[in-house]
Design a protein around this motif. Sequence first.
Motif, PDB file in Angstrom:
ATOM      1  N   MET A   7      20.720 -31.960  66.385  1.00 19.87           N
ATOM      2  CA  MET A   7      19.930 -31.320  65.334  1.00 19.87           C
ATOM      3  C   MET A   7      18.703 -30.612  65.929  1.00 19.87           C
ATOM      4  N   ASN A   8      18.435 -29.452  65.452  1.00 14.14           N
ATOM      5  CA  ASN A   8      17.258 -28.714  65.893  1.00 14.14           C
ATOM      6  C   ASN A   8      16.026 -29.334  65.250  1.00 14.14           C
ATOM      7  N   ASP A   9      15.134 -29.933  66.074  1.00 14.28           N
ATOM      8  CA  ASP A   9      13.970 -30.622  65.524  1.00 14.28           C
ATOM      9  C   ASP A   9      12.690 -29.810  65.685  1.00 14.28           C
ATOM     10  N   LYS A  10      12.834 -28.511  65.952  1.00 16.81           N
ATOM     11  CA  LYS A  10      11.653 -27.664  66.039  1.00 16.81           C
ATOM     12  C   LYS A  10      10.963 -27.566  64.689  1.00 16.81           C
ATOM     13  N   ILE A  11       9.643 -27.501  64.719  1.00 16.70           N
ATOM     14  CA  ILE A  11       8.864 -27.359  63.481  1.00 16.70           C
ATOM     15  C   ILE A  11       8.230 -25.974  63.457  1.00 16.70           C
ATOM     16  N   ALA A  12       8.499 -25.256  62.396  1.00 16.04           N
ATOM     17  CA  ALA A  12       7.950 -23.909  62.234  1.00 16.04           C
ATOM     18  C   ALA A  12       6.907 -23.904  61.120  1.00 16.04           C
ATOM     19  N   VAL A  13       5.875 -23.112  61.307  1.00 17.86           N
ATOM     20  CA  VAL A  13       4.857 -22.932  60.277  1.00 17.86           C
ATOM     21  C   VAL A  13       5.075 -21.560  59.641  1.00 17.86           C
ATOM     22  N   GLU A  34      20.386 -28.269  54.743  1.00 14.53           N
ATOM     23  CA  GLU A  34      20.458 -29.567  55.420  1.00 14.53           C
ATOM     24  C   GLU A  34      19.693 -29.572  56.734  1.00 14.53           C
ATOM     25  N   ASP A  35      19.680 -28.426  57.417  1.00 18.04           N
ATOM     26  CA  ASP A  35      19.042 -28.384  58.732  1.00 18.04           C
ATOM     27  C   ASP A  35      17.628 -27.826  58.710  1.00 18.04           C
ATOM     28  N   ASN A  36      17.242 -27.226  57.600  1.00 14.88           N
ATOM     29  CA  ASN A  36      15.915 -26.609  57.521  1.00 14.88           C
ATOM     30  C   ASN A  36      15.124 -27.220  56.379  1.00 14.88           C
ATOM     31  N   LYS A  37      14.632 -28.413  56.592  1.00 17.76           N
ATOM     32  CA  LYS A  37      13.962 -29.173  55.539  1.00 17.76           C
ATOM     33  C   LYS A  37      12.454 -28.972  55.585  1.00 17.76           C
ATOM     34  N   PRO A  38      11.837 -28.499  54.495  1.00 19.40           N
ATOM     35  CA  PRO A  38      10.374 -28.406  54.459  1.00 19.40           C
ATOM     36  C   PRO A  38       9.729 -29.787  54.555  1.00 19.40           C
ATOM     37  N   ILE A  39       8.661 -29.901  55.324  1.00 23.50           N
ATOM     38  CA  ILE A  39       7.952 -31.162  55.465  1.00 23.50           C
ATOM     39  C   ILE A  39       6.845 -31.264  54.420  1.00 23.50           C
ATOM     40  N   PHE A  40       6.044 -30.228  54.312  1.00 15.83           N
ATOM     41  CA  PHE A  40       5.020 -30.181  53.270  1.00 15.83           C
ATOM     42  C   PHE A  40       4.592 -28.734  53.056  1.00 15.83           C
ATOM     43  N   CYS A  41       3.878 -28.521  51.956  1.00 16.39           N
ATOM     44  CA  CYS A  41       3.422 -27.182  51.594  1.00 16.39           C
ATOM     45  C   CYS A  41       1.963 -27.254  51.163  1.00 16.39           C
ATOM     46  N   VAL A  51       0.125 -19.562  50.749  1.00 16.48           N
ATOM     47  CA  VAL A  51       1.028 -20.703  50.882  1.00 16.48           C
ATOM     48  C   VAL A  51       1.348 -20.897  52.357  1.00 16.48           C
ATOM     49  N   MET A  52       1.322 -22.143  52.802  1.00 18.09           N
ATOM     50  CA  MET A  52       1.746 -22.458  54.162  1.00 18.09           C
ATOM     51  C   MET A  52       2.732 -23.622  54.110  1.00 18.09           C
ATOM     52  N   VAL A  53       3.889 -23.438  54.708  1.00 18.41           N
ATOM     53  CA  VAL A  53       4.939 -24.459  54.702  1.00 18.41           C
ATOM     54  C   VAL A  53       5.291 -24.834  56.128  1.00 18.41           C
ATOM     55  N   GLU A  54       5.380 -26.119  56.402  1.00 21.17           N
ATOM     56  CA  GLU A  54       5.924 -26.580  57.680  1.00 21.17           C
ATOM     57  C   GLU A  54       7.350 -27.042  57.430  1.00 21.17           C
ATOM     58  N   ALA A  55       8.256 -26.603  58.294  1.00 23.91           N
ATOM     59  CA  ALA A  55       9.664 -26.931  58.097  1.00 23.91           C
ATOM     60  C   ALA A  55      10.317 -27.285  59.423  1.00 23.91           C
ATOM     61  N   VAL A  56      11.297 -28.193  59.367  1.00 26.16           N
ATOM     62  CA  VAL A  56      12.043 -28.633  60.543  1.00 26.16           C
ATOM     63  C   VAL A  56      13.317 -27.800  60.661  1.00 26.16           C
ATOM     64  N   GLY A  57      13.679 -27.454  61.889  1.00 22.54           N
ATOM     65  CA  GLY A  57      14.970 -26.821  62.122  1.00 22.54           C
ATOM     66  C   GLY A  57      14.957 -25.315  62.173  1.00 22.54           C
TER      67      GLY A  57
END
Length: 345
Positions: free
Chosen positions: A1-7, A42-49, A94-100
């Motif tokens: 799984m790609n565990d990179k976090i993008a802002v 499934e692979d690109n889940k937002p962590i918080f906003c 708006v700023m969202v952090e997301a995995v994948g």
Amino acid sequence: MNDKIAVIRGATTVNSDTAKDICESVTELVGKLVSENGLNTEDNKPIFCIISSTADITAYYPARAVRESGVLDCPLFSCLEPPIKGSLPMCVRVMVEAVGLDSARHVYLRGAKVLRPDLCGTFAVAIDGPSGAGKSTIAKLLAKSLNMTYLDTGAMYRAIGLKMHNSGINISDEAGINRILCDTDISVEYKDGVQKVYLDGKDVGEEIRKHYVSKLASDFSAIESVRKKLVEMQRKIASERDCILDGRDIGTKVLPNAPVKFFLTASTEVRAKRRYDELTAKGEKCDFVTVKKDIESRDYNDSHRKVDPLKRAADAIEIDSSDMSVEQVVAKMTEEIERKRGERK
């Protein structure tokens, strides 16, 4: 799984402080942010906003609009932005952090691209200064050599002044001014490399350059409702393409985050001579003394008006063109623009 976090960042402006407009603007922003980044898969889940808004938005909580949109399933954090001089009004970020995600696609709508031109792919140059300093001439040459769009904001104010004059509206008629503004369309287009200014569908390029229109432009540009309408139009254009804008408040009000700002000036005597030569070359009858007095009057009006007066932005590069040729000014500005462009690559 790609565990990179993008802002992922996004922003939009709101047309008015009503629940309807706030909900529509925020829903549009979040919807595009989600769709363009493929979130909630499934692979690109937002962590918080995180949602922030300017203090002039009071009718409805933008964070509530995000929640009710149903397109983001993650914790939400909301905050109020502190008032900052020159900031974009009626704005939601708006700023969202997301995995994948390997990279983020940022979304800036409704003129909000001027906040972060570095993230939006557009590049803007702001040239401010008094009448007769050579802003339009320089801006046109720069735009042509750098393959950018030149937006003559002064022409837009001249068009407004012309319409008010033709409609019999004076500067003290607030109701009349607002009525005209609601029924006015100004567009700037380029045909065969020549700028065309259209007022309600009619080409007024020659009419707005007549001497009497200069005073009209200065008078009506001091009115808040007029400036608000035209600033919105100018920001929208600047958010859509690389462009060079010249005027009185580009670097301080219209594009406070422009990567390159100039303040172009010259002595009153030099500016009056340039204007006199320009008018006589067109066959208009005028005398130098009158032209100089008009320049001095416009300088005073522009720098003393209550709404967005003419002044040099703190981070603008000042250039006095009194003893410089057009080519020298263009060369100096080009060097700075290319340097800034290089820093963004």
